[in-house]
Enzyme design. Structure first.
Site, mmCIF file in Angstrom:
data_model
loop_
_atom_site.group_PDB
_atom_site.id
_atom_site.type_symbol
_atom_site.label_atom_id
_atom_site.label_comp_id
_atom_site.label_asym_id
_atom_site.label_seq_id
_atom_site.Cartn_x
_atom_site.Cartn_y
_atom_site.Cartn_z
ATOM 1 N N LYS A 160 -37.278 94.359 40.447
ATOM 2 C CA LYS A 160 -38.179 95.186 39.629
ATOM 3 C C LYS A 160 -39.476 94.404 39.504
ATOM 4 O O LYS A 160 -39.606 93.512 38.673
ATOM 5 C CB LYS A 160 -37.551 95.387 38.254
ATOM 6 C CG LYS A 160 -37.900 96.675 37.537
ATOM 7 C CD LYS A 160 -39.367 96.929 37.327
ATOM 8 C CE LYS A 160 -39.949 96.376 36.072
ATOM 9 N NZ LYS A 160 -41.416 96.415 36.057
ATOM 10 N N GLU B 147 -37.616 82.465 32.700
ATOM 11 C CA GLU B 147 -38.755 81.540 32.808
ATOM 12 C C GLU B 147 -39.895 82.188 32.053
ATOM 13 O O GLU B 147 -40.410 83.227 32.453
ATOM 14 C CB GLU B 147 -39.070 81.321 34.299
ATOM 15 C CG GLU B 147 -39.897 80.085 34.530
ATOM 16 C CD GLU B 147 -41.361 80.365 34.373
ATOM 17 O OE1 GLU B 147 -41.864 80.195 33.227
ATOM 18 O OE2 GLU B 147 -41.992 80.764 35.358
ATOM 19 N N GLU C 299 -49.251 81.263 23.612
ATOM 20 C CA GLU C 299 -49.678 81.320 25.014
ATOM 21 C C GLU C 299 -50.749 82.403 25.175
ATOM 22 O O GLU C 299 -50.547 83.543 24.781
ATOM 23 C CB GLU C 299 -48.489 81.647 25.926
ATOM 24 C CG GLU C 299 -48.887 81.604 27.391
ATOM 25 C CD GLU C 299 -47.736 81.912 28.337
ATOM 26 O OE1 GLU C 299 -47.505 81.123 29.257
ATOM 27 O OE2 GLU C 299 -47.077 82.956 28.163
HETATM 28 O O1 TXE Z 1 -45.289 90.478 30.561
HETATM 29 P P1 TXE Z 1 -43.837 91.066 30.553
HETATM 30 P P2 TXE Z 1 -46.705 91.149 30.290
HETATM 31 C C1 TXE Z 1 -46.846 86.102 29.414
HETATM 32 C C2 TXE Z 1 -48.328 85.957 29.166
HETATM 33 C C3 TXE Z 1 -48.776 87.379 29.024
HETATM 34 C C4 TXE Z 1 -47.589 87.989 28.317
HETATM 35 C C5 TXE Z 1 -47.463 89.481 28.437
HETATM 36 O O2 TXE Z 1 -48.551 85.268 27.976
HETATM 37 O O3 TXE Z 1 -49.935 87.509 28.271
HETATM 38 O O4 TXE Z 1 -46.480 87.368 28.904
HETATM 39 O O5 TXE Z 1 -47.515 89.876 29.808
HETATM 40 C C6 TXE Z 1 -40.924 93.672 32.886
HETATM 41 N N1 TXE Z 1 -36.856 94.990 30.042
HETATM 42 N N2 TXE Z 1 -46.515 86.027 30.819
HETATM 43 O O6 TXE Z 1 -46.654 92.134 29.190
HETATM 44 O O7 TXE Z 1 -43.738 92.274 29.702
HETATM 45 C C7 TXE Z 1 -42.316 94.074 33.309
HETATM 46 O O8 TXE Z 1 -42.300 95.393 33.819
HETATM 47 C C8 TXE Z 1 -36.915 94.506 31.288
HETATM 48 C C9 TXE Z 1 -46.015 84.757 31.281
HETATM 49 O O9 TXE Z 1 -47.228 91.639 31.559
HETATM 50 O O10 TXE Z 1 -42.958 89.934 30.245
HETATM 51 C C10 TXE Z 1 -42.622 93.009 34.346
HETATM 52 O O11 TXE Z 1 -41.985 93.332 35.571
HETATM 53 N N3 TXE Z 1 -38.068 94.215 31.915
HETATM 54 C C11 TXE Z 1 -45.378 84.858 32.598
HETATM 55 C C12 TXE Z 1 -41.967 91.757 33.751
HETATM 56 O O12 TXE Z 1 -41.018 92.263 32.792
HETATM 57 C C13 TXE Z 1 -39.212 94.398 31.243
HETATM 58 C C14 TXE Z 1 -45.959 85.773 33.580
HETATM 59 C C15 TXE Z 1 -42.915 90.805 33.034
HETATM 60 O O13 TXE Z 1 -43.649 91.529 32.078
HETATM 61 C C16 TXE Z 1 -39.218 94.895 29.932
HETATM 62 C C17 TXE Z 1 -46.451 86.997 32.982
HETATM 63 C C18 TXE Z 1 -37.973 95.195 29.326
HETATM 64 N N4 TXE Z 1 -37.880 95.645 28.083
HETATM 65 C C19 TXE Z 1 -46.730 87.076 31.641
HETATM 66 N N5 TXE Z 1 -40.496 94.966 29.507
HETATM 67 C C20 TXE Z 1 -44.893 83.573 33.197
HETATM 68 N N6 TXE Z 1 -43.816 83.032 32.612
HETATM 69 O O14 TXE Z 1 -45.401 83.090 34.181
HETATM 70 C C21 TXE Z 1 -41.272 94.534 30.530
HETATM 71 N N7 TXE Z 1 -40.502 94.196 31.588
#
Ligand code: TXE
Length: 495
Positions: A178, A253, A388
């Site tokens: 996904k 992660e 973050e």
């Molecule tokens: O991340 P999400 P977002 C951090 C960074 C950023 C914040 C929000 O601080 O500002 O997260 O980013 C999927 N069940 N990082 O909102 O929501 C979503 O579709 C299952 C750090 O974009 O965590 C995507 O594929 N899956 C990070 C994935 O989760 C779900 C990198 C990540 O999105 C879901 C990115 C749910 N309920 C953001 N909701 C790093 N660790 O490097 C969303 N997703």
């Protein structure tokens, strides 16, 4: 029908749109314009993809393939990625706005993961157990878990996917991917290479769409054995609790607030470069961003001035150009989040030394840019030092001595990474011992490798990606007992 480029999911070996025929648009962060569409999937698509992966795991040719043959498939895939690196890197740039130089570097490096874990596939060994009982032979087998769901974010889609796929497949699992709804195109393009490499149908499947729709449905699906997730901590916590309902394995992660510590005895020019690469590379959109720069007070002024001077020279622009050093923020909501944190820092009392706004240049007006921004005199209790941001915002925090540096470094809910810049070898080792983080760099920053385990302490996550230990998170151990005695003894007592 729109005239945007369309990408399709791969499910059970077929390229397909969503069951409902709905599409999601995806935009180029440099132009702000939509350029492609991916299927907007729902529950029916999730059912289909998980069923295909489950079939492939339980009864398809993949289930009968020996480990050496699995390894060969992975190595062939690595060769194909190397062949198509430029094409895939350019797709990533269109979708996530990161520099072509950075994405091409990643794509050229990714084959190593498939070679490394492909090589590991037929070195997964159980053991013969010593026995305290007469006339039994017992041994362990290491077996795959089943269907793995890989949920990836938008910052480095193919690299973070590879960190999951390579060990998951080497161990013999099947996968449903996904990707982020903001950056699905490169993942869908990669699927053609699985077919070309000869992976059986259903071994790797994709489901595009929103996290709260298909993400949750995948995480709670009863036929899914494991979820491997990279993303934000709030989403990670929700994935963790959903997965707990039917006791799934998880790897999480979740980013960090990493300290990058400069001591007065460090090679200051190198340390300044390390500070810049720690926060402004990838516009700060990396989980390992060195967003807290801890500087010893005797060189605080000097280091702050040098960091500001170097950051000021950063070229913002078209991420496809080799002269560009800082690209746009990948998503519009993320750009807005970064701008809000600039206000948070100001309101908290931090002094803005550089940036603090969107760039004014006409050429950058449509892109989702934020200027490289540096705050000085940050206190570790300020929100800007605790939460973050995931953008090009650096907080500089002064300290007096080793104990204070260590206490500030560890005073965070996160523990993904840290940097230490010093010429004192004893201090370097003390800090590598005492910093509570999954990766510590000494006199360098932002190095990763397929060979080096990567993951978080504390709220930065669970489990490790990369290195030999990564494959353990995709395996389970079975103990086998073989009775060699002629006669079965008293059935009412444990043997
Ligand atoms: O991340 P999400 P977002 C951090 C960074 C950023 C914040 C929000 O601080 O500002 O997260 O980013 C999927 N069940 N990082 O909102 O929501 C979503 O579709 C299952 C750090 O974009 O965590 C995507 O594929 N899956 C990070 C994935 O989760 C779900 C990198 C990540 O999105 C879901 C990115 C749910 N309920 C953001 N909701 C790093 N660790 O490097 C969303 N997703």
């Amino acid at each position: 029908m729109s005239n945007l480029e369309r990408f399709y999911n791969l499910v059970d070996g077929n390229y397909q749109a969503s069951a409902t025929g709905c599409w999601l648009t995806t935009a180029n962060p440099y132009t702000g314009a939509d350029w492609a569409e991916v299927p907007q999937c729902g529950i029916d698509d999730v059912e289909q993809a998980v069923a295909a992966a489950y079939r492939a795991f339980s009864s398809g040719p993949w289930a009968r393939l020996n480990a050496t043959a699995r390894g060969k498939l992975l190595r062939r895939l690595g060769d194909l990625i190397a062949r198509d690196a430029e094409k895939l890197a350019a797709l990533e740039v269109r979708d996530n706005g990161k520099l072509y130089a950075e994405m091409l570097g990643q794509l050229r490096y990714l084959p190593e993961w498939y070679y490394y874990f492909g090589g590991l596939a037929d070195k997964i060994e159980g053991g013969v157990l010593p026995s305290d009982k007469a006339e039994v032979f017992s041994y362990t087998k290491r077996e795959p878990l089943g269907v793995v769901v890989a949920i990836t974010p938008w910052n480095s889609p193919l690299m973070l996917l590879t960190w999951k796929l390579a060990p998951a497949l080497a161990a013999g699992n099947t996968v449903v991917i996904k990707p982020s709804e903001f950056t699905s195109c490169s993942t869908l393009a990669l699927m053609a290479l699985f077919k070309e490499a000869g992976f059986p149908d259903g071994v790797v499947n994709t489901v595009t769409g929103f996290g709260h729709e298909v993400g949750t449905a995948l995480v709670s699906h009863p036929l899914v054995a494991k979820v491997a997730f990279t993303g934000g901590d709030a989403t990670g916590a929700s994935v963790y609790s959903q997965a707990a309902k039917n006791i799934k394995h998880v790897t999480l992660e979740l980013g960090g607030k990493s300290p990058n510590i400069i001591f007065a005895d460090a090679h200051i020019e190198n340390a300044v470069k390390g500070a810049i690469s720690g926060i402004f590379a990838a516009s700060g959109q990396t989980c390992i961003a060195g967003s807290r720069l801890l500087v010893q007070r005797s060189v605080y002024q000097q280091v702050s001035e040098k960091v500001v001077a170097l950051a000021r020279t950063a070229q913002l622009g078209d991420p496809m150009l080799s002269t560009t050093q800082v690209g746009p923020i990948t998503t519009l909501p993320q750009r807005d989040k970064v701008l809000q944190y600039i206000d948070v820092a100001r309101e908290g009392g931090a002094e803005c030394l550089l940036g603090g706004k969107r760039p004014e240049a006409e050429a950058l007006a449509n892109g989702w840019f934020v200027e490289p921004t540096i705050f000085a005199d940050v206190h570790n209790q300020m929100r800007i030092a605790r939460e973050e941001v995931f953008g090009p915002i650096l907080s500089i925090i002064p300290f007096d001595d080793d104990d204070e540096a260590l206490s500030i470094a560890n005073d965070t809910p996160y523990g993904l990474a840290a940097g230490v810049w010093t010429a004192d070898i004893r201090r370097a080792f003390r800090f590598t011992d005492q910093i509570r983080a999954g990766t510590v760099w000494v006199n360098t920053y932002r190095a990763v490798s397929f060979m080096a385990p990567f993951g978080g302490y504390k709220q930065s996550g669970i489990g490790r990606e990369n290195g030999q230990v990564a494959i353990d998170d995709y395996l389970q151990t079975k103990s086998v007992w073989v009775n060699l005695a002629e006669e079965v003894l008293n059935p009412f007592v444990m043997r």
